[in-house]
Scaffold this motif. Sequence first.
Motif, PDB file in Angstrom:
ATOM      1  N   ALA A  14       0.768  -1.143   0.006  1.00 18.19           N
ATOM      2  CA  ALA A  14      -0.009  -0.032   0.048  1.00 18.19           C
ATOM      3  C   ALA A  14       0.740   1.081  -0.022  1.00 18.19           C
ATOM      4  CB  ALA A  14      -0.951   0.223   1.187  1.00 18.19           C
ATOM      5  N   GLY A  15       0.486   2.167  -0.877  1.00 19.54           N
ATOM      6  CA  GLY A  15       1.295   3.344  -1.110  1.00 19.54           C
ATOM      7  C   GLY A  15       2.420   3.499  -1.946  1.00 19.54           C
ATOM      8  N   GLY A  16       2.551   2.201  -2.613  1.00 17.99           N
ATOM      9  CA  GLY A  16       3.457   1.940  -3.852  1.00 17.99           C
ATOM     10  C   GLY A  16       2.686   2.507  -5.098  1.00 17.99           C
ATOM     11  N   GLY A  66      -6.847  11.572  -9.196  1.00 16.85           N
ATOM     12  CA  GLY A  66      -5.521  12.170  -8.409  1.00 16.85           C
ATOM     13  C   GLY A  66      -4.578  11.194  -8.067  1.00 16.85           C
ATOM     14  N   ARG A  67      -4.949   9.839  -8.332  1.00 20.41           N
ATOM     15  CA  ARG A  67      -3.735   8.561  -7.930  1.00 20.41           C
ATOM     16  C   ARG A  67      -3.364   8.060  -9.356  1.00 20.41           C
ATOM     17  NH1 ARG A  67      -5.123   4.356  -5.264  1.00 20.41           N
ATOM     18  NH2 ARG A  67      -7.567   4.342  -5.618  1.00 20.41           N
ATOM     19  N   PHE A  68      -4.307   7.954 -10.309  1.00 23.74           N
ATOM     20  CA  PHE A  68      -3.980   7.063 -11.337  1.00 23.74           C
ATOM     21  C   PHE A  68      -3.902   8.110 -12.720  1.00 23.74           C
ATOM     22  CE2 PHE A  68      -5.740   2.739 -10.316  1.00 23.74           C
ATOM     23  CZ  PHE A  68      -5.082   2.612  -9.211  1.00 23.74           C
ATOM     24  N   LEU A  79      -0.864   1.723 -24.648  1.00 24.15           N
ATOM     25  CA  LEU A  79      -1.574   2.332 -23.915  1.00 24.15           C
ATOM     26  C   LEU A  79      -0.964   2.278 -22.240  1.00 24.15           C
ATOM     27  CD1 LEU A  79      -4.509   3.780 -23.269  1.00 24.15           C
ATOM     28  CD2 LEU A  79      -5.258   1.339 -22.451  1.00 24.15           C
ATOM     29  N   TYR A  80      -1.080   3.133 -21.438  1.00 24.67           N
ATOM     30  CA  TYR A  80      -0.285   2.996 -20.205  1.00 24.67           C
ATOM     31  C   TYR A  80      -1.268   3.517 -18.978  1.00 24.67           C
ATOM     32  CZ  TYR A  80       3.922   3.486 -23.007  1.00 24.67           C
ATOM     33  OH  TYR A  80       4.897   3.227 -23.978  1.00 24.67           O
ATOM     34  N   LEU A  81      -1.008   2.866 -17.877  1.00 26.06           N
ATOM     35  CA  LEU A  81      -1.868   3.367 -16.520  1.00 26.06           C
ATOM     36  C   LEU A  81      -0.796   3.457 -15.483  1.00 26.06           C
ATOM     37  CD1 LEU A  81      -4.666   3.992 -15.359  1.00 26.06           C
ATOM     38  CD2 LEU A  81      -4.641   1.704 -14.474  1.00 26.06           C
ATOM     39  N   GLN A  82      -0.628   4.570 -15.179  1.00 28.57           N
ATOM     40  CA  GLN A  82       0.452   4.793 -13.868  1.00 28.57           C
ATOM     41  C   GLN A  82      -0.555   4.936 -12.894  1.00 28.57           C
ATOM     42  OE1 GLN A  82       3.866   5.223 -13.856  1.00 28.57           O
ATOM     43  NE2 GLN A  82       3.568   5.147 -11.678  1.00 28.57           N
ATOM     44  N   MET A  83      -0.159   3.904 -11.890  1.00 30.86           N
ATOM     45  CA  MET A  83      -0.814   3.863 -10.513  1.00 30.86           C
ATOM     46  C   MET A  83      -0.003   4.421  -9.524  1.00 30.86           C
ATOM     47  SD  MET A  83      -3.008   0.613 -11.300  1.00 30.86           S
ATOM     48  CE  MET A  83      -1.697  -0.543 -11.265  1.00 30.86           C
ATOM     49  N   ASN A  84      -0.359   5.252  -8.723  1.00 38.30           N
ATOM     50  CA  ASN A  84       0.579   5.537  -7.714  1.00 38.30           C
ATOM     51  C   ASN A  84      -0.467   5.437  -6.275  1.00 38.30           C
ATOM     52  OD1 ASN A  84       2.611   6.344  -9.066  1.00 38.30           O
ATOM     53  ND2 ASN A  84       1.656   8.322  -9.707  1.00 38.30           N
TER      54      ASN A  84
END
Length: 125
Positions: A14-16, A66-68, A79-84
């Motif tokens: 979590a948080g990664g 706000g996170r992805f 296609l990309y999905l950055q997940m923070n």
Amino acid sequence: QVQLVESGGGLVQAGGSLRLSCAVSGRTFSNYPMGWFRQAPGKERETVATISRNGGSTYYADSVKGRFTISRDNAKSTLYLQMNSLKPEDTAVYYCAATGLLGPLYASPNVYNYWGQGTQVTVSS
């Protein structure tokens, strides 16, 4: 026919962060609005984020705003999905999909007719 192959899933605390990729082949990638969707065990498939053909318009589910970040590289047909700031509730199989419809942007998974095989994302607490 359009082929989609996801990669980049895995186990994270979590948080990664994780970055998913979806390589598309078979047709001209830039012709298709695209999206990321996910399905957790016992739940229906839900929309995560979608993007227009040129990347100029995007849609996000409230749960990931706000996170992805969804993005696309039409030159690389990817296609990309950055997940923070990942949370345990983000745990699911993530799918990329393409639609042949002519509009700019579509939120519902029901209109997407080409799907990848999915990649597992597991977020531990």
